[in-house]
Design an enzyme around this catalytic site. Sequence first.
Site, short mmCIF file in Angstrom:
data_model
loop_
_atom_site.label_atom_id
_atom_site.label_comp_id
_atom_site.label_asym_id
_atom_site.label_seq_id
_atom_site.Cartn_x
_atom_site.Cartn_y
_atom_site.Cartn_z
N GLU A 231 48.11 44.97 41.40
CA GLU A 231 48.16 43.52 41.17
C GLU A 231 47.83 42.85 42.50
OE1 GLU A 231 48.63 39.71 40.62
OE2 GLU A 231 50.11 40.55 41.96
N ASP B 246 40.48 35.88 34.58
CA ASP B 246 40.85 35.64 33.17
C ASP B 246 41.18 34.16 32.99
OD1 ASP B 246 40.64 38.42 32.62
OD2 ASP B 246 42.58 38.72 33.58
N LYS C 91 44.18 29.22 26.16
CA LYS C 91 45.18 28.43 25.41
C LYS C 91 46.03 27.62 26.38
CE LYS C 91 45.60 31.53 21.49
NZ LYS C 91 46.32 32.66 20.93
C1 LIG Z 1 37.18 38.59 33.27
S1 LIG Z 1 37.22 39.97 34.34
C2 LIG Z 1 35.94 39.58 35.53
C3 LIG Z 1 35.47 40.80 36.26
C4 LIG Z 1 34.44 40.53 37.38
N1 LIG Z 1 35.03 39.73 38.46
C5 LIG Z 1 33.20 39.84 36.85
O1 LIG Z 1 33.06 38.64 37.11
O2 LIG Z 1 32.39 40.52 36.19
C6 LIG Z 1 38.69 39.67 35.29
C7 LIG Z 1 39.17 40.91 36.02
O3 LIG Z 1 40.24 40.54 36.88
C8 LIG Z 1 41.26 41.53 36.80
N2 LIG Z 1 42.51 40.85 37.18
C9 LIG Z 1 43.02 39.74 36.62
N3 LIG Z 1 44.15 39.37 37.24
C10 LIG Z 1 44.37 40.29 38.22
C11 LIG Z 1 45.38 40.46 39.20
N4 LIG Z 1 46.41 39.60 39.27
N5 LIG Z 1 45.29 41.51 40.04
C12 LIG Z 1 44.26 42.39 39.94
N6 LIG Z 1 43.27 42.27 39.04
C13 LIG Z 1 43.32 41.24 38.19
C14 LIG Z 1 41.19 42.01 35.36
O4 LIG Z 1 41.73 43.31 35.21
C15 LIG Z 1 39.69 41.99 35.09
O5 LIG Z 1 39.06 43.22 35.41
#
Ligand SMILES: C[S@@+](CC[C@H](N)C(=O)[O-])C[C@H]1O[C@@H](n2cnc3c(N)ncnc32)[C@H](O)[C@@H]1O
Length: 209
Positions: A89, A112, A116
Amino acid sequence: MQRMIEIQSPFFLNPDDLAAPVDWYALFDNANPLALEIGCGIGDFIAKTAADRPDLNYIAIDFYNKGCYKTCRRIEKHGLANVRVVRDEARKFVAERIPPGSLAAVHINCPDPWPKKRHRKRRLVNAEFAGFIRHYLAPGGDFYFATDFDDYGLDVAEFMTGVPGYENMLAPDRYRHELAGYHLSKYMQKFMAEGKRIYFVHYRKTSEG
Ligand SMILES: C[S@@+](CC[C@H](N)C(=O)[O-])C[C@H]1O[C@@H](n2cnc3c(N)ncnc32)[C@H](O)[C@@H]1O
């Protein structure tokens, strides 16, 4: 439940195996500044960005096991000695392992969006996070944020104007839909192919404190 892939790569770091504080110079075998990508996904952005900047040592963080695996494979394929991949994380990892005032850049691409309304407080990037990450940026360190999600892009563009200790590198604009020289991630390309626009925000830490 998805099967966990065991990642055996010289580029993969298990955070539990790292000392606190980490001797990043020893780990990368040079004294180059650190930079971070939070949420590296499958590693396409970090591979291109790190290839452009061999003078920076990149840490790509994601808690997605398969993404870390794919990122490692990509880094191996391109032989990028200046990247390490961590499955953790991001806020926890930064707080535990990154020296304050050390980061030359932080990249967050398409986090992400939690579309919502009742889930918006789960978003990674908010004013509190911007203040938190500033503590780990070096003076002059860059903070990049990109999203395809209108509401998220406008929100970050708006609140960043009020976070102390940053300079807007896109002024007088608060955001742009194109950022010259900035590589497109997998998600950016996917969303652009759907006709969506990306919101790029770019700030720089002004001074220590
Ligand atoms: C929607 S994807 C986008 C991936 C990449 N950055 C792209 O633009 O193609 C978001 C990524 O962020 C990771 N992620 C989200 N919150 C996170 C956190 N707090 N710590 C580590 N990874 C995180 C998710 O596992 C996911 O792989």
